[in-house]
Design a protein around this motif. Sequence first.
Motif, PDB file in Angstrom:
ATOM      1  N   TYR A  51       0.822  -1.209   0.000  1.00  0.00           N
ATOM      2  CA  TYR A  51       0.000   0.000   0.000  1.00  0.00           C
ATOM      3  C   TYR A  51       0.857   1.260   0.000  1.00  0.00           C
ATOM      4  O   TYR A  51       0.481   2.279  -0.585  1.00  0.00           O
ATOM      5  CB  TYR A  51      -0.939   0.014   1.211  1.00  0.00           C
ATOM      6  CG  TYR A  51      -1.591   1.356   1.427  1.00  0.00           C
ATOM      7  CD1 TYR A  51      -2.628   1.777   0.602  1.00  0.00           C
ATOM      8  CD2 TYR A  51      -1.143   2.219   2.430  1.00  0.00           C
ATOM      9  CE1 TYR A  51      -3.219   3.029   0.779  1.00  0.00           C
ATOM     10  CE2 TYR A  51      -1.720   3.464   2.622  1.00  0.00           C
ATOM     11  CZ  TYR A  51      -2.762   3.865   1.791  1.00  0.00           C
ATOM     12  OH  TYR A  51      -3.340   5.103   1.959  1.00  0.00           O
ATOM     13  N   THR A  52       2.011   1.175   0.655  1.00  0.00           N
ATOM     14  CA  THR A  52       2.902   2.333   0.718  1.00  0.00           C
ATOM     15  C   THR A  52       3.245   2.821  -0.676  1.00  0.00           C
ATOM     16  O   THR A  52       3.194   4.026  -0.960  1.00  0.00           O
ATOM     17  CB  THR A  52       4.186   1.967   1.478  1.00  0.00           C
ATOM     18  OG1 THR A  52       3.828   1.418   2.746  1.00  0.00           O
ATOM     19  CG2 THR A  52       5.053   3.183   1.680  1.00  0.00           C
ATOM     20  N   LEU A  53       3.590   1.899  -1.575  1.00  0.00           N
ATOM     21  CA  LEU A  53       3.901   2.285  -2.951  1.00  0.00           C
ATOM     22  C   LEU A  53       2.644   2.705  -3.709  1.00  0.00           C
ATOM     23  O   LEU A  53       2.685   3.652  -4.503  1.00  0.00           O
ATOM     24  CB  LEU A  53       4.589   1.125  -3.674  1.00  0.00           C
ATOM     25  CG  LEU A  53       6.013   0.823  -3.233  1.00  0.00           C
ATOM     26  CD1 LEU A  53       6.578  -0.367  -4.012  1.00  0.00           C
ATOM     27  CD2 LEU A  53       6.925   2.037  -3.412  1.00  0.00           C
ATOM     28  N   GLU A  54       1.550   2.020  -3.464  1.00  0.00           N
ATOM     29  CA  GLU A  54       0.298   2.389  -4.134  1.00  0.00           C
ATOM     30  C   GLU A  54      -0.061   3.838  -3.816  1.00  0.00           C
ATOM     31  O   GLU A  54      -0.520   4.582  -4.698  1.00  0.00           O
ATOM     32  CB  GLU A  54      -0.821   1.454  -3.686  1.00  0.00           C
ATOM     33  CG  GLU A  54      -2.145   1.695  -4.408  1.00  0.00           C
ATOM     34  CD  GLU A  54      -3.204   0.693  -4.007  1.00  0.00           C
ATOM     35  OE1 GLU A  54      -3.603  -0.127  -4.871  1.00  0.00           O
ATOM     36  OE2 GLU A  54      -3.650   0.708  -2.833  1.00  0.00           O
ATOM     37  N   TYR A  55       0.170   4.242  -2.576  1.00  0.00           N
ATOM     38  CA  TYR A  55      -0.144   5.606  -2.168  1.00  0.00           C
ATOM     39  C   TYR A  55       0.881   6.613  -2.690  1.00  0.00           C
ATOM     40  O   TYR A  55       0.531   7.603  -3.348  1.00  0.00           O
ATOM     41  CB  TYR A  55      -0.220   5.685  -0.640  1.00  0.00           C
ATOM     42  CG  TYR A  55      -0.452   7.083  -0.122  1.00  0.00           C
ATOM     43  CD1 TYR A  55      -1.716   7.651  -0.145  1.00  0.00           C
ATOM     44  CD2 TYR A  55       0.604   7.858   0.373  1.00  0.00           C
ATOM     45  CE1 TYR A  55      -1.933   8.946   0.310  1.00  0.00           C
ATOM     46  CE2 TYR A  55       0.401   9.137   0.839  1.00  0.00           C
ATOM     47  CZ  TYR A  55      -0.868   9.684   0.800  1.00  0.00           C
ATOM     48  OH  TYR A  55      -1.079  10.964   1.238  1.00  0.00           O
ATOM     49  N   LEU A  56       2.147   6.378  -2.417  1.00  0.00           N
ATOM     50  CA  LEU A  56       3.172   7.372  -2.719  1.00  0.00           C
ATOM     51  C   LEU A  56       3.375   7.597  -4.210  1.00  0.00           C
ATOM     52  O   LEU A  56       3.682   8.716  -4.635  1.00  0.00           O
ATOM     53  CB  LEU A  56       4.501   6.979  -2.076  1.00  0.00           C
ATOM     54  CG  LEU A  56       4.609   7.139  -0.564  1.00  0.00           C
ATOM     55  CD1 LEU A  56       5.975   6.659  -0.085  1.00  0.00           C
ATOM     56  CD2 LEU A  56       4.387   8.595  -0.147  1.00  0.00           C
ATOM     57  N   THR A  57       3.230   6.552  -5.019  1.00  0.00           N
ATOM     58  CA  THR A  57       3.503   6.711  -6.453  1.00  0.00           C
ATOM     59  C   THR A  57       2.475   7.598  -7.152  1.00  0.00           C
ATOM     60  O   THR A  57       2.691   7.990  -8.301  1.00  0.00           O
ATOM     61  CB  THR A  57       3.566   5.350  -7.162  1.00  0.00           C
ATOM     62  OG1 THR A  57       2.382   4.588  -6.864  1.00  0.00           O
ATOM     63  CG2 THR A  57       4.804   4.571  -6.730  1.00  0.00           C
ATOM     64  N   GLN A  58       1.401   7.933  -6.477  1.00  0.00           N
ATOM     65  CA  GLN A  58       0.457   8.899  -7.046  1.00  0.00           C
ATOM     66  C   GLN A  58       1.072  10.294  -7.097  1.00  0.00           C
ATOM     67  O   GLN A  58       0.675  11.112  -7.936  1.00  0.00           O
ATOM     68  CB  GLN A  58      -0.819   8.957  -6.202  1.00  0.00           C
ATOM     69  CG  GLN A  58      -1.596   7.675  -6.109  1.00  0.00           C
ATOM     70  CD  GLN A  58      -2.768   7.825  -5.156  1.00  0.00           C
ATOM     71  OE1 GLN A  58      -3.827   8.370  -5.507  1.00  0.00           O
ATOM     72  NE2 GLN A  58      -2.579   7.385  -3.918  1.00  0.00           N
TER      73      GLN A  58
END
Length: 259
Positions: A51-58
Amino acid sequence: MIDLHEILDKMNPNQKINYDKILQKMVANWQRNANRPSILLHSCCAPCSTYTLEYLTQYADVTVYYANSNIHPRAEYQRREYVQQKFISDFNQRTGNNVQFIAAPYEPQEYFLAVRGLEKEPEGGQRCRACFSYRLDLVAAKAVELGFDYFGSALTISPHKNSQVVNSVGIEVQNFYNTMYLPSDFKKNNGYRRSVEMCREYDVYRQCYCGCIFAAKAQGIDLSKTRREALAYLKGKDAAKEFADIKFVYQEKENQTLK
């Protein structure tokens, strides 16, 4: 870019800090100013990075830094490193992102030195704080070396990690380096629940202990069995060939990390 101290200095020093709200303020500022910063994100394992990448890559360009010499045994370290790379590669393919990956050398003796005298501390105690400090120091130094705007950690997605402690350590580390710490509490906003969902979606291996030998022994983990299972999993796998697409390519710069 926003220095975390610009926000913290305006707050009541006695109040509990909501690091998720601070991150949201920083993200809003990036968007207002059409900034897309670069983040070197410490990750201890694929589940924490989901989820960390799902959130930050936005909002940012993210490179994962796998710096986890606390993990024991070596084969388990290697299994988690492989799974981390596989998840990043699969995530990029599904989402169109370009998350990259760097691995620090495996140096368990450095970890043991960092936690010397704290071996009998309970999980979540001073040994964990020393471990966070050891690893985040490596991330900050690498962020300076490679010119990232921020350094941070995916550790705050875990319900077993105290985000107040992780963030306070990150802030302390920032004071010694010419880079900025990215505050977070990724478990908030159903982040941890989403991480569990993504592990199912991507068929990600979820380990049963944080990684260190002390926690494993306290939990009664059979480390010999763990080693056998990890070696069996790794048989026939070659991460260097399979995941060449996510390798972070850079030119070495003069390392001037201290302010």
